[in-house]
Design a protein around this motif. Structure first.
Motif, PDB file in Angstrom:
ATOM      1  N   SER A 129      87.989 -41.326  91.247  1.00  0.00           N
ATOM      2  CA  SER A 129      86.954 -40.758  92.100  1.00  0.00           C
ATOM      3  C   SER A 129      86.054 -41.869  92.623  1.00  0.00           C
ATOM      4  O   SER A 129      85.501 -42.654  91.853  1.00  0.00           O
ATOM      5  N   GLU A 130      85.912 -41.932  93.942  1.00  0.00           N
ATOM      6  CA  GLU A 130      85.104 -42.997  94.545  1.00  0.00           C
ATOM      7  C   GLU A 130      83.628 -42.872  94.195  1.00  0.00           C
ATOM      8  O   GLU A 130      82.921 -43.866  94.064  1.00  0.00           O
ATOM      9  N   VAL A 131      83.142 -41.661  94.034  1.00  0.00           N
ATOM     10  CA  VAL A 131      81.714 -41.437  93.816  1.00  0.00           C
ATOM     11  C   VAL A 131      81.371 -41.362  92.338  1.00  0.00           C
ATOM     12  O   VAL A 131      80.337 -41.878  91.897  1.00  0.00           O
ATOM     13  N   LEU A 132      82.244 -40.750  91.529  1.00  0.00           N
ATOM     14  CA  LEU A 132      81.875 -40.386  90.168  1.00  0.00           C
ATOM     15  C   LEU A 132      82.441 -41.293  89.083  1.00  0.00           C
ATOM     16  O   LEU A 132      82.002 -41.212  87.935  1.00  0.00           O
ATOM     17  N   SER A 133      83.398 -42.155  89.406  1.00  0.00           N
ATOM     18  CA  SER A 133      84.095 -42.911  88.365  1.00  0.00           C
ATOM     19  C   SER A 133      83.190 -43.868  87.609  1.00  0.00           C
ATOM     20  O   SER A 133      83.401 -44.123  86.425  1.00  0.00           O
ATOM     21  N   ASN A 134      82.202 -44.432  88.270  1.00  0.00           N
ATOM     22  CA  ASN A 134      81.291 -45.383  87.620  1.00  0.00           C
ATOM     23  C   ASN A 134      79.928 -44.730  87.448  1.00  0.00           C
ATOM     24  O   ASN A 134      79.030 -44.893  88.278  1.00  0.00           O
ATOM     25  N   THR A 135      79.779 -43.979  86.360  1.00  0.00           N
ATOM     26  CA  THR A 135      78.550 -43.231  86.128  1.00  0.00           C
ATOM     27  C   THR A 135      78.032 -43.511  84.726  1.00  0.00           C
ATOM     28  O   THR A 135      78.470 -42.885  83.751  1.00  0.00           O
ATOM     29  N   PRO A 136      77.114 -44.475  84.573  1.00  0.00           N
ATOM     30  CA  PRO A 136      76.524 -44.737  83.259  1.00  0.00           C
ATOM     31  C   PRO A 136      75.822 -43.496  82.715  1.00  0.00           C
ATOM     32  O   PRO A 136      75.302 -42.685  83.468  1.00  0.00           O
ATOM     33  N   GLY A 137      75.851 -43.362  81.401  1.00  0.00           N
ATOM     34  CA  GLY A 137      75.179 -42.229  80.771  1.00  0.00           C
ATOM     35  C   GLY A 137      76.074 -41.036  80.541  1.00  0.00           C
ATOM     36  O   GLY A 137      75.621 -40.006  80.048  1.00  0.00           O
ATOM     37  N   THR A 138      77.356 -41.150  80.911  1.00  0.00           N
ATOM     38  CA  THR A 138      78.304 -40.043  80.711  1.00  0.00           C
ATOM     39  C   THR A 138      79.511 -40.542  79.923  1.00  0.00           C
ATOM     40  O   THR A 138      79.826 -41.731  79.930  1.00  0.00           O
ATOM     41  N   GLU A 139      80.167 -39.618  79.250  1.00  0.00           N
ATOM     42  CA  GLU A 139      81.470 -39.900  78.658  1.00  0.00           C
ATOM     43  C   GLU A 139      82.515 -39.295  79.573  1.00  0.00           C
ATOM     44  O   GLU A 139      82.568 -38.082  79.760  1.00  0.00           O
TER      45      GLU A 139
END
Length: 453
Positions: free
Chosen positions: A204-214
């Motif tokens: 996912s271009e938008v969601l793949s790099n989201t700190p704070g999530t597993e």
């Protein structure tokens, strides 16, 4: 640590009419509506406006007397032109004639440091007062989250596998910063983890790099994109436990509220279905009238307009309003006809999960179909075939659960997994059911029996 979960059970309903990743040039939408019926469990709505009142985007227009803290606000600015009621004065819609230029209520802005320093109580108070709280849904029951509860975790599904579902990367393009701000706010609401489910077959271009999530990755047919299925495989719900879920759009909306200080209900919706001349996306606001997207854009006049997808969506009029949680409308042919020996006549033009006499779709696994709304049968004896289990990638027994609900056997319902499902999780059972039972209605009945017992 991330998991790679491959699901084999399920079924993809392949339909003609997926929206091209372009924003169409549609006529401006004139009216918008908030429908209390979109918010499952809302029983005692209190209207805060009257016909003729002027509102801004973010102005509170109603609340539920059972949960007065949570405000439901206007998605656009304009004039309240109708408060529509049904039988026994049940509140159906609050319609707004929109201004040509949207004006916003101004709320407090939060910097990244402000969010990190804020207490849970302050974040909760801010989200409930400004209209974004209804984006948070509680499991079990599938109702708007109670701000007095603290969930053990929050789950976000970052993709949708329903028929003709919109592409989340396109819906959220350019909004990664708002998504991250929303995640920071959600971290204040739970002491547990925030789980983000992503498709295993592409990044996912938008969601793949989201700190704070597993981040966990899911692959397989529908319903692999359902958040309920993801919860089941990551952290199943037991009796007495509460988790919350939220759509990625809701996370972005929280981020916009905190960063910009406004209730921004703008969204992209996918205009899909075999009866649409040009399936595209439309830029609009929550609760928009669909007439601007349908009029002059259909292949025929005998159509069914669905707010949402063909599995879980709601039938609406051509001048009806898209649901609060929907990011798609689907236009299919109306199936108001009788077909003699329809299921026995050899054809490759009808999609079926079953390898039945005459229905040869299994020979063409990649073909897309233009299906209508004809159920081709009526409710009959509940036949136990094992097919429900083959499309439900959860460790439950759908047939036994449904029978327990119909018998109002509370102990059996609990033991068979009523706390883990809502309607969408068993919607495929309704599609493949040779007995034509209203499976989703039965599931909701069971949930309400448990919830209010």
């Amino acid at each position: 640590m991330s998991k790679q979960i491959k699901l084999k059970k399920g079924f993809d309903i392949r339909l003609v009419g997926k929206a091209e990743k372009k924003i169409g040039d549609f006529q401006p939408v004139k009216t918008f509506a908030i429908k209390p019926t979109d918010f499952i469990g809302m029983q005692r709505p209190k209207v805060l406006v009257k016909e003729g009142d002027l509102v801004k985007a973010g102005t509170p227009i109603l609340f539920d007397k059972k949960m007065e803290k949570v405000q439901y606000v206007a998605p656009v600015s304009g004039e309240i032109v109708e408060i529509k009621r049904g039988e026994k004065r049940k509140l159906l819609e609050i319609k707004i004639l929109a201004d040509s230029e949207i004006e916003f209520e101004n709320f407090e802005k939060f910097t990244e440091g402000d969010v990190q320093a804020a207490s849970r109580e302050k974040i909760v108070d801010h989200l409930t007062a400004t209209g974004v709280w209804p984006q948070l849904i509680q499991r079990p029951y599938g109702v708007v989250a109670d701000p007095e509860d603290e969930p053990k975790a929050i789950f976000i599904s970052g993709f949708d596998t329903h028929p003709l579902a919109p592409d989340y990367d396109f819906l959220l393009k350019g909004q990664a910063n708002f998504f991250q701000t929303g995640i920071q706010a959600l971290q204040k609401l739970t002491k547990g983890k925030i789980y983000l489910g992503l498709p295993g077959d592409h990044k996912s271009e938008v969601l793949s790099n989201t700190p704070g999530t597993e981040i966990n990755y899911f692959s397989g047919p529908h319903p692999s994109g359902n958040v309920g299925v993801q919860i089941h495989h990551i952290a199943p719900i037991s009796k007495g436990e509460v988790v919350w879920t939220i759509h990625p759009y809701g996370v972005v909306q929280i981020g916009k509220l905190l960063s910009n200080g406004i209730y921004d209900a703008s969204k992209l919706i996918a205009i899909t279905g075999s009866e649409i001349k040009t399936p595209l996306y439309a830029q609009t606001y929550t609760g928009s009238c669909v007439d601007s997207f349908v009029a002059g854009n259909t292949q025929s006049e005998k159509i069914r307009v669905i707010s949402g997808n063909v599995l879980t969506g709601e039938k609406i009029n051509r001048d009806g309003y898209i649901g609060f949680y929907q990011h798609q409308i689907t236009i299919i042919p109306e199936g108001d006809y009788y077909e003699f020996l329809g299921w026995m006549k050899p054809t490759t033009e009808k999609l079926s999960y079953h390898k039945a006499l005459g229905l040869l779709s299994f020979l063409f696994p990649k073909k897309e179909y233009a299906l209508d709304s004809n159920a081709r049968g009526e409710e009959r004896a509940f036949v136990q075939t094992g097919v429900f289990e083959s499309v439900t990638p959860m460790d439950i027994y759908p047939v036994y659960l449904l029978k327990a609900i119909m018998a109002e056997d509370f102990d059996e319902m609990e033991e068979l997994g009523i706390y883990e499902v809502i309607e969408e999780d068993l919607a495929l059972c309704e599609f493949v059911d040779v007995s034509k039972h209203p499976v989703q209605e039965i599931v909701r009945k069971g949930i309400e029996l448990i919830q209010y017992s």
